[in-house]
Design an enzyme around this catalytic site. Structure first.
Site, PDB file in Angstrom:
ATOM      1  N   ASP A 141      96.959  72.621 -26.172  1.00 23.93           N
ATOM      2  CA  ASP A 141      98.498  73.947 -26.548  1.00 23.93           C
ATOM      3  C   ASP A 141      99.057  73.389 -28.098  1.00 23.93           C
ATOM      4  O   ASP A 141      98.340  73.247 -28.793  1.00 23.93           O
ATOM      5  CB  ASP A 141      99.456  72.559 -25.602  1.00 23.93           C
ATOM      6  CG  ASP A 141     100.695  73.097 -25.566  1.00 23.93           C
ATOM      7  OD1 ASP A 141     100.664  74.784 -25.428  1.00 23.93           O
ATOM      8  OD2 ASP A 141     101.767  72.395 -24.562  1.00 23.93           O
ATOM      9  N   HIS A 179      96.169  82.070 -30.741  1.00 18.15           N
ATOM     10  CA  HIS A 179      95.627  82.269 -29.252  1.00 18.15           C
ATOM     11  C   HIS A 179      93.525  82.186 -29.859  1.00 18.15           C
ATOM     12  O   HIS A 179      92.488  81.743 -29.670  1.00 18.15           O
ATOM     13  CB  HIS A 179      95.666  83.149 -28.513  1.00 18.15           C
ATOM     14  CG  HIS A 179      96.509  83.057 -27.874  1.00 18.15           C
ATOM     15  ND1 HIS A 179      96.940  81.886 -27.384  1.00 18.15           N
ATOM     16  CD2 HIS A 179      97.616  83.694 -27.937  1.00 18.15           C
ATOM     17  CE1 HIS A 179      97.874  81.506 -26.449  1.00 18.15           C
ATOM     18  NE2 HIS A 179      98.456  83.289 -26.110  1.00 18.15           N
ATOM     19  N   LEU A 210      75.376  68.241 -23.579  1.00 19.71           N
ATOM     20  CA  LEU A 210      77.042  69.300 -23.597  1.00 19.71           C
ATOM     21  C   LEU A 210      77.355  69.084 -22.404  1.00 19.71           C
ATOM     22  O   LEU A 210      76.651  70.663 -22.522  1.00 19.71           O
ATOM     23  CB  LEU A 210      77.374  68.944 -24.556  1.00 19.71           C
ATOM     24  CG  LEU A 210      79.589  69.337 -24.682  1.00 19.71           C
ATOM     25  CD1 LEU A 210      79.486  67.518 -24.712  1.00 19.71           C
ATOM     26  CD2 LEU A 210      79.702  69.732 -25.663  1.00 19.71           C
TER      27      LEU A 210
HETATM   28  C1  IPE Z   1      99.044  74.018 -20.204  1.00 20.16           C
HETATM   29  O1  IPE Z   1      99.968  74.910 -21.434  1.00 20.16           O
HETATM   30  C2  IPE Z   1      97.880  74.962 -20.064  1.00 20.16           C
HETATM   31  C3  IPE Z   1      96.428  75.017 -20.751  1.00 20.16           C
HETATM   32  C4  IPE Z   1      96.610  74.509 -22.272  1.00 20.16           C
HETATM   33  C5  IPE Z   1      95.618  76.156 -20.789  1.00 20.16           C
HETATM   34  P1  IPE Z   1     100.954  75.578 -21.475  1.00 20.16           P
HETATM   35  O2  IPE Z   1     101.629  75.546 -22.485  1.00 20.16           O
HETATM   36  O3  IPE Z   1     100.979  76.560 -20.073  1.00 20.16           O
HETATM   37  O4  IPE Z   1     102.217  74.147 -20.667  1.00 20.16           O
HETATM   38  P2  IPE Z   1     103.936  73.772 -20.497  1.00 20.16           P
HETATM   39  O5  IPE Z   1     104.480  75.219 -19.796  1.00 20.16           O
HETATM   40  O6  IPE Z   1     104.708  74.077 -22.019  1.00 20.16           O
HETATM   41  O7  IPE Z   1     104.275  73.223 -19.279  1.00 20.16           O
HETATM   42  C1  IPE Z   2      97.623  77.560 -25.147  1.00 22.12           C
HETATM   43  O1  IPE Z   2      99.367  77.353 -26.250  1.00 22.12           O
HETATM   44  C2  IPE Z   2      97.222  78.566 -24.953  1.00 22.12           C
HETATM   45  C3  IPE Z   2      97.818  78.396 -23.445  1.00 22.12           C
HETATM   46  C4  IPE Z   2      98.347  78.159 -22.731  1.00 22.12           C
HETATM   47  C5  IPE Z   2      95.849  79.200 -23.181  1.00 22.12           C
HETATM   48  P1  IPE Z   2      99.985  78.457 -26.075  1.00 22.12           P
HETATM   49  O2  IPE Z   2     100.225  79.691 -26.082  1.00 22.12           O
HETATM   50  O3  IPE Z   2     100.879  77.116 -25.061  1.00 22.12           O
HETATM   51  O4  IPE Z   2     101.254  78.302 -26.274  1.00 22.12           O
HETATM   52  P2  IPE Z   2     102.276  77.307 -27.187  1.00 22.12           P
HETATM   53  O5  IPE Z   2     102.521  76.323 -26.189  1.00 22.12           O
HETATM   54  O6  IPE Z   2     103.789  78.479 -26.691  1.00 22.12           O
HETATM   55  O7  IPE Z   2     103.198  77.071 -28.948  1.00 22.12           O
HETATM   56 MG    MG Z   3     102.097  75.909 -24.450  1.00 19.64          MG
END
Ligand code: IPE
Ligand code: IPE
Ligand code: MG
Length: 255
Positions: free
Chosen positions: A30, A47, A141
């Site tokens: 995240d 990303h 792995l």
């Molecule tokens: C969780 O992250 C999903 C992934 C890492 C793929 P999100 O960014 O979607 O989660 P929330 O919305 O903050 O809970």
């Molecule tokens: C995690 O990073 C990747 C996915 C959930 C696909 P985010 O896109 O959720 O990044 P933040 O949480 O908005 O910073």
């Molecule tokens: Mg996120």
């Protein structure tokens, strides 16, 4: 063992404090968007850099002797994001499989995908099948990619499969136990995660491995995912090693 006995005394992995690395580490990757925003860059750049962090994590997991590494790449709820971002994330998955599959295969990595697959675009499904097919005999792995994955949705699919068996007359509801349910999950055959790491400072599960994390240890790191590296990975493993896993029993440690 009868079904009822299994329900009251779940078979859990025995805790082995301090004995080697966790067998299964699952990561909620995240903070890509915030990493980018902090630098005035588009979310896509976060990303893209996040994919590089996955490559680093695979390398470190290999070095540490971790058997299973699960990465949460796209949740069932991530469809709520703007269409452009969803499309960017689909594109990155495709690029990752196309670009990295040969290297992963050469490194003896076995790839598995968990999540709902039937609603994905056909070209993505083909790639995911190819990744699993090519690497299925590999013995290194296990890299588990959670894509279009939601823990609750996975449980619903498992319940549906069991209900179909009952309807077909091949399953007696009285014999349903923990193993019967586990056999219908996407993760069948994969041990439960010992450690779940979440980056970005958020302290929530976000529908990740709902069934499987019943006794997992959680480590929350402040770093955004694109900054995750060998050092942060090892610090999470060290934190895990200090935990006293009891599984509802008593400490196996001498206190
Ligand atoms: C969780 O992250 C999903 C992934 C890492 C793929 P999100 O960014 O979607 O989660 P929330 O919305 O903050 O809970
Ligand atoms: C995690 O990073 C990747 C996915 C959930 C696909 P985010 O896109 O959720 O990044 P933040 O949480 O908005 O910073
Ligand atoms: Mg996120």
């Amino acid at each position: 063992m009868s079904g009822e006995a299994k329900l009251s005394a779940p078979a859990l992995t025995q805790p082995a404090p301090g004995e080697g690395p966790p067998a299964h580490v699952a990561i909620i990757m995240d903070g890509n968007g915030r990493w980018a925003a902090k630098r005035g860059l588009p979310r896509f750049e976060g990303h893209r850099r996040g994919v590089e962090a996955i490559r680093r994590a695979v390398r470190t997991a290999n070095e540490l002797g971790i058997r299973y590494l699960t990465v949460y790449s796209f949740s069932s709820e991530n469809w709520r994001r703007p269409a452009q971002e969803v499309s960017d994330l689909m594109g990155l998955l495709k690029r990752f499989v196309r670009h990295d599959l040969a290297d992963l295969h050469a490194a003896n990595v076995r790839v598995r995908i968990i999540g709902e697959r039937t609603s994905l675009a056909p070209d993505i499904r083909v790639l995911l099948d190819e990744a699993e097919g090519l690497t299925k005999a590999n013995t290194g792995l296990n890299l588990v990619i959670a894509f279009n994955y939601g823990g609750r949705q996975e449980i619903v699919r498992a319940m549906r499969a069991l209900a179909e068996k009952v309807r077909a007359g091949t399953l007696d509801p009285a014999t349903i136990d923990l193993d019967t349910v586990e056999a219908e999950l996407d993760t069948t055959g994969i041990p439960d995660p010992d450690l779940v790491i979440r980056t970005s400072g958020e302290q929530r599960v976000s529908n990740f491995l709902t069934w499987q994390t019943a006794y997992s240890e959680f480590v929350f790191l402040p770093d955004f995912w694109p900054d995750f590296d060998d050092r942060t990975f090892r610090s999470a493993i060290e934190e895990y090693a200090r935990r006293d896993r009891r599984f509802g029993g008593l400490s196996a440690r001498v206190v």
